[in-house]
Write an enzyme that holds these catalytic residues in place. Structure first.
Site, PDB file in Angstrom:
ATOM      1  N   ASP A  84      -0.835  -6.504  -0.202  1.00  0.00           N
ATOM      2  CA  ASP A  84      -1.042  -5.808   1.069  1.00  0.00           C
ATOM      3  C   ASP A  84      -2.522  -5.488   1.294  1.00  0.00           C
ATOM      4  O   ASP A  84      -3.217  -5.094   0.354  1.00  0.00           O
ATOM      5  CB  ASP A  84      -0.297  -4.465   0.961  1.00  0.00           C
ATOM      6  CG  ASP A  84       0.451  -4.131   2.217  1.00  0.00           C
ATOM      7  OD1 ASP A  84       0.352  -4.866   3.200  1.00  0.00           O
ATOM      8  OD2 ASP A  84       1.168  -3.104   2.194  1.00  0.00           O
ATOM      9  N   LYS A  86      -0.736  -9.705   2.895  1.00  0.00           N
ATOM     10  CA  LYS A  86      -0.001  -9.175   4.053  1.00  0.00           C
ATOM     11  C   LYS A  86      -0.952  -8.316   4.882  1.00  0.00           C
ATOM     12  O   LYS A  86      -1.665  -7.476   4.342  1.00  0.00           O
ATOM     13  CB  LYS A  86       1.207  -8.346   3.612  1.00  0.00           C
ATOM     14  CG  LYS A  86       1.930  -7.691   4.802  1.00  0.00           C
ATOM     15  CD  LYS A  86       3.293  -7.184   4.436  1.00  0.00           C
ATOM     16  CE  LYS A  86       3.334  -5.798   3.830  1.00  0.00           C
ATOM     17  NZ  LYS A  86       2.786  -4.717   4.690  1.00  0.00           N
ATOM     18  N   GLU A 121      -1.128  -5.731   8.211  1.00  0.00           N
ATOM     19  CA  GLU A 121      -0.339  -4.882   9.114  1.00  0.00           C
ATOM     20  C   GLU A 121      -1.067  -4.802  10.448  1.00  0.00           C
ATOM     21  O   GLU A 121      -2.231  -4.388  10.493  1.00  0.00           O
ATOM     22  CB  GLU A 121      -0.278  -3.501   8.457  1.00  0.00           C
ATOM     23  CG  GLU A 121       0.854  -2.641   8.895  1.00  0.00           C
ATOM     24  CD  GLU A 121       0.783  -1.293   8.171  1.00  0.00           C
ATOM     25  OE1 GLU A 121       0.907  -1.236   6.939  1.00  0.00           O
ATOM     26  OE2 GLU A 121       0.606  -0.284   8.874  1.00  0.00           O
ATOM     27  N   ASP A 148       0.847  -1.206   0.000  1.00  0.00           N
ATOM     28  CA  ASP A 148       0.000   0.000   0.000  1.00  0.00           C
ATOM     29  C   ASP A 148       0.882   1.256   0.000  1.00  0.00           C
ATOM     30  O   ASP A 148       0.380   2.379  -0.073  1.00  0.00           O
ATOM     31  CB  ASP A 148      -1.004  -0.001   1.160  1.00  0.00           C
ATOM     32  CG  ASP A 148      -0.350   0.048   2.523  1.00  0.00           C
ATOM     33  OD1 ASP A 148       0.890  -0.044   2.606  1.00  0.00           O
ATOM     34  OD2 ASP A 148      -1.079   0.183   3.530  1.00  0.00           O
ATOM     35  N   SER A 149       2.219   1.057   0.025  1.00  0.00           N
ATOM     36  CA  SER A 149       3.131   2.181  -0.192  1.00  0.00           C
ATOM     37  C   SER A 149       2.863   2.844  -1.540  1.00  0.00           C
ATOM     38  O   SER A 149       3.329   3.959  -1.793  1.00  0.00           O
ATOM     39  CB  SER A 149       4.593   1.704  -0.122  1.00  0.00           C
ATOM     40  OG  SER A 149       4.787   0.572  -0.949  1.00  0.00           O
ATOM     41  N   GLU A 163       9.422  -3.740  10.537  1.00  0.00           N
ATOM     42  CA  GLU A 163       9.771  -2.419  10.001  1.00  0.00           C
ATOM     43  C   GLU A 163      10.275  -1.486  11.104  1.00  0.00           C
ATOM     44  O   GLU A 163       9.644  -1.366  12.174  1.00  0.00           O
ATOM     45  CB  GLU A 163       8.541  -1.801   9.300  1.00  0.00           C
ATOM     46  CG  GLU A 163       8.844  -0.428   8.702  1.00  0.00           C
ATOM     47  CD  GLU A 163       7.841   0.041   7.665  1.00  0.00           C
ATOM     48  OE1 GLU A 163       6.906  -0.716   7.330  1.00  0.00           O
ATOM     49  OE2 GLU A 163       8.009   1.178   7.178  1.00  0.00           O
TER      50      GLU A 163
HETATM   51  O1  KIV Z   1       3.505  -1.103   1.629  1.00  0.00           O
HETATM   52  C1  KIV Z   1       4.680  -1.473   1.611  1.00  0.00           C
HETATM   53  O2  KIV Z   1       5.420  -1.247   0.655  1.00  0.00           O
HETATM   54  C2  KIV Z   1       5.186  -2.180   2.775  1.00  0.00           C
HETATM   55  C3  KIV Z   1       6.658  -2.371   2.861  1.00  0.00           C
HETATM   56  C4  KIV Z   1       7.252  -1.105   3.328  1.00  0.00           C
HETATM   57  C5  KIV Z   1       7.033  -3.526   3.709  1.00  0.00           C
HETATM   58  O3  KIV Z   1       4.434  -2.568   3.616  1.00  0.00           O
END
Ligand code: KIV
Length: 266
Positions: free
Chosen positions: A88, A118, A120, A49-50, A183
């Protein structure tokens, strides 16, 4: 020595890399970049989600939607032949009820080439991770700095609560997570965590002792025009390469040097 694997990366293969050799992951958000990083030999590709920050130009990841994640994940999944593709969960999807989390995870896993999701978060995710794993969905956990909690944390800072980190990561492993992204944690704490877990730790700003490393592709390629965190190493300077190439195009068009005869049809 070339440590790339020619084998298609599955979740069990990914997990078995722990203790054998460092695992390499990068983010990718579109077809050509995913194809290139896959060809370069990474083990895993995170559709992170970056993308809210590095693709959409937003100040944080909070406004990224699930529809946007699926849009990008579909391009990445179609491009990749070998690496493990992980999608994500954007804010606040991982905090929904387990049954809803499963419904969303199923949408990701239905995309070609996508193998895992993934989430978080910490201890509160245990019921959802258990639900997903029971249904056959591989889950990568994400502990330490959680960018989706940026407002509660007051910024993107190193996380120093060693006890909480250990408890959370162990609980998520116990729930069935096959790997844990760690992280912005000090190198000694990340080392302790890596030794305590049976599943791989994938570090980002967590020192050299994790089982693997992940970087945001735009940081790695020097494509970021904004501030870059201390831990991010740029292996290329693509922002200036792109600027120079486009400046040259501007110049050649304005001076009547492009298109020349070799670029024209007679
Ligand atoms: O969203 C992302 O790119 C991430 C990485 C920083 C691990 O969660």
């Amino acid at each position: 020595m070339d440590l790339r694997t020619e084998e298609v990366m599955t979740v069990p293969r990914f997990v078995r890399l722990k203790g054998r050799r460092p695992i390499v992951m990068v983010t990718a958000y579109d077809f050509p970049m995913a194809q290139l990083v896959d060809q370069a030999g990474v083990d895993g590709i995170l559709v992170g989600d970056s993308l809210g920050m590095v693709v959409q130009g937003r100040p944080n990841t909070l406004s990224v939607t699930w529809e946007q994640m699926l849009y990008h994940a579909e391009m990445v999944g179609r491009a990749v032949q070998r690496a493990l593709v992980v999608v994500d969960f954007p804010f606040p999807l991982s905090q929904l009820e387990p049954a809803q989390v499963l419904t969303h995870a199923a949408e990701a896993l239905r995309l070609p080439g996508v193998s895992a999701v993934k989430l978080e978060g910490g201890q509160e995710l245990v019921p959802s991770v258990q639900r997903l794993v029971r249904a056959g969905v591989p889950v990568m956990a994400h502990c330490g700095l959680r960018p989706q909690s940026v407002h509660r944390l007051g910024g993107y800072r190193i996380q120093r609560d060693r006890q909480t980190l250990l408890q959370e990561a162990l609980a998520l492993q116990q729930a069935g997570a096959f790997a844990v992204v760690v992280e912005c944690v000090s190198a000694p704490v990340a080392q302790e965590l890596t030794q305590a877990l049976q599943v791989p730790t994938i570090g980002i700003g967590a020192g050299p002792h994790c089982d693997g490393q992940v970087l945001v592709l735009h940081d790695l390629l020097g494509l970021n025009t904004g501030p870059v965190p201390k831990f991010a190493k740029a292996y290329a300077q693509l922002a200036s390469t792109i600027r120079q190439a486009v400046q040259q195009f501007c110049q050649e068009v304005r001076q009547g040097r492009y298109p020349g005869p070799e670029h024209s049809y007679q």
